[in-house]
Design a protein around this motif. Structure first.
Motif, PDB file in Angstrom:
ATOM      1  N   VAL A 129       3.174   3.432  -4.918  1.00 60.81           N
ATOM      2  CA  VAL A 129       2.223   4.117  -5.799  1.00 60.81           C
ATOM      3  C   VAL A 129       2.885   4.348  -7.146  1.00 60.81           C
ATOM      4  O   VAL A 129       4.108   4.470  -7.243  1.00 60.81           O
ATOM      5  CB  VAL A 129       1.736   5.468  -5.203  1.00 60.81           C
ATOM      6  CG1 VAL A 129       0.895   5.248  -3.970  1.00 60.81           C
ATOM      7  CG2 VAL A 129       2.885   6.396  -4.909  1.00 60.81           C
ATOM      8  N   GLU A 158       4.256   6.373  -9.893  1.00 57.32           N
ATOM      9  CA  GLU A 158       4.793   7.739  -9.885  1.00 57.32           C
ATOM     10  C   GLU A 158       4.740   8.323 -11.275  1.00 57.32           C
ATOM     11  O   GLU A 158       5.184   7.728 -12.244  1.00 57.32           O
ATOM     12  CB  GLU A 158       6.232   7.735  -9.360  1.00 57.32           C
ATOM     13  CG  GLU A 158       6.280   7.413  -7.887  1.00 57.32           C
ATOM     14  CD  GLU A 158       7.646   7.627  -7.299  1.00 57.32           C
ATOM     15  OE1 GLU A 158       8.313   8.594  -7.676  1.00 57.32           O
ATOM     16  OE2 GLU A 158       8.035   6.804  -6.466  1.00 57.32           O
ATOM     17  N   ASP A 218       0.820  -1.220   0.000  1.00 62.16           N
ATOM     18  CA  ASP A 218       0.000   0.000   0.000  1.00 62.16           C
ATOM     19  C   ASP A 218       0.852   1.267   0.000  1.00 62.16           C
ATOM     20  O   ASP A 218       0.338   2.357  -0.241  1.00 62.16           O
ATOM     21  CB  ASP A 218      -0.942   0.012   1.209  1.00 62.16           C
ATOM     22  CG  ASP A 218      -2.020  -1.049   1.112  1.00 62.16           C
ATOM     23  OD1 ASP A 218      -2.575  -1.235   0.004  1.00 62.16           O
ATOM     24  OD2 ASP A 218      -2.306  -1.708   2.128  1.00 62.16           O
ATOM     25  N   ARG A 254      -3.134   7.146   0.148  1.00 64.75           N
ATOM     26  CA  ARG A 254      -2.399   6.925  -1.092  1.00 64.75           C
ATOM     27  C   ARG A 254      -2.179   8.241  -1.835  1.00 64.75           C
ATOM     28  O   ARG A 254      -1.129   8.438  -2.443  1.00 64.75           O
ATOM     29  CB  ARG A 254      -3.105   5.882  -1.958  1.00 64.75           C
ATOM     30  CG  ARG A 254      -2.968   4.486  -1.310  1.00 64.75           C
ATOM     31  CD  ARG A 254      -3.561   3.373  -2.112  1.00 64.75           C
ATOM     32  NE  ARG A 254      -3.011   3.219  -3.433  1.00 64.75           N
ATOM     33  CZ  ARG A 254      -1.865   2.606  -3.718  1.00 64.75           C
ATOM     34  NH1 ARG A 254      -1.133   2.106  -2.758  1.00 64.75           N
ATOM     35  NH2 ARG A 254      -1.467   2.484  -4.963  1.00 64.75           N
ATOM     36  N   TYR A 284       1.611   9.607  -2.479  1.00 67.42           N
ATOM     37  CA  TYR A 284       1.945   9.931  -3.875  1.00 67.42           C
ATOM     38  C   TYR A 284       2.554  11.328  -3.966  1.00 67.42           C
ATOM     39  O   TYR A 284       3.608  11.522  -4.573  1.00 67.42           O
ATOM     40  CB  TYR A 284       0.683   9.815  -4.731  1.00 67.42           C
ATOM     41  CG  TYR A 284       0.843  10.322  -6.136  1.00 67.42           C
ATOM     42  CD1 TYR A 284       1.536   9.585  -7.087  1.00 67.42           C
ATOM     43  CD2 TYR A 284       0.293  11.542  -6.515  1.00 67.42           C
ATOM     44  CE1 TYR A 284       1.677  10.043  -8.384  1.00 67.42           C
ATOM     45  CE2 TYR A 284       0.431  12.007  -7.811  1.00 67.42           C
ATOM     46  CZ  TYR A 284       1.123  11.255  -8.741  1.00 67.42           C
ATOM     47  OH  TYR A 284       1.268  11.731 -10.019  1.00 67.42           O
TER      48      TYR A 284
END
Length: 201
Positions: free
Chosen positions: A115, A117, A112, A161, A165
């Motif tokens: 992310v 990119e 988790d 998230r 990010y």
């Protein structure tokens, strides 16, 4: 050898477990404190970035500060016996410690934390503000915002998230850190945090 994100996550779990045991915090909801701590560290990171200080002639990021003494695990020793500090990187990895701790408290997996990119649009100062907002939403008011626990947890994870990010994008795209820099600084600061706990911090 560069640490992997999964290894940093496990290192954070060990540090958190040590703190919880030594401070007698078992069974307590530490998430509100940890979210506030992350917001404070994000503000300290922005302060070391300095780019938002339109009133100042000194708007360069704090990345190379000479010092007579070693103050953190990431200071670089120079040949003359002095040290070079990088407060911007130190604040960044302080934030990473709290992101990892929040992930642990919300029972997210190391996956988790990964992310996709892509380049993030917008001014750096606005990204800091958006980051703070997303982190603030992690607490939320589930009675007013979402009808069910399941919906709230999905909404919460979406904001986590989104925050991670932006955080990664800030580090790599705006502050100039590569993953190797971040991993090495995290390991060094994690060691310092263990030493602090051993010394009654």
């Amino acid at each position: 050898m560069t640490l992997k994100l999964e290894q940093m996550y496990e290192m954070q779990k060990a540090l958190d477990a040590k703190i919880i045991k030594e401070k007698g915090l078992e069974g307590q909801n530490l998430l509100p404190n940890t979210i506030l701590a992350l917001q404070v560290e994000i503000a300290e990171l922005a302060n070391e970035w300095r780019g938002f200080k339109h009133w100042s002639n000194d708007r360069e990021p704090r990345t190379a500060i000479p010092s007579l003494v070693k103050t953190s695990g990431i200071d670089i020793a120079l040949e003359d016996g002095t040290y070079l500090q990088n407060p911007l990187l130190e604040e960044y990895v302080d934030c990473l410690h709290f992101f990892l701790s929040i992930a642990r408290q919300l029972e997210y997996s190391a996956d988790d934390l990964c992310v996709f990119e892509d380049y993030v649009e917008g001014e750096t100062g606005l990204l800091f503000t958006e980051l703070l907002i997303n982190v603030g939403y992690l607490l939320g008011d589930k009675l007013q915002i979402r009808e069910s626990e399941k919906d709230f947890k999905a909404w919460q994870k979406q904001h986590f998230r989104g925050a991670i990010y932006i955080f990664y994008a800030l580090g790599e795209q705006r502050l100039g850190f590569d993953f190797e820099d971040i991993a090495a600084a995290y390991a060094a600061k994690n060691e310092v945090n263990h030493e602090r706990q051993a010394n009654g911090y």
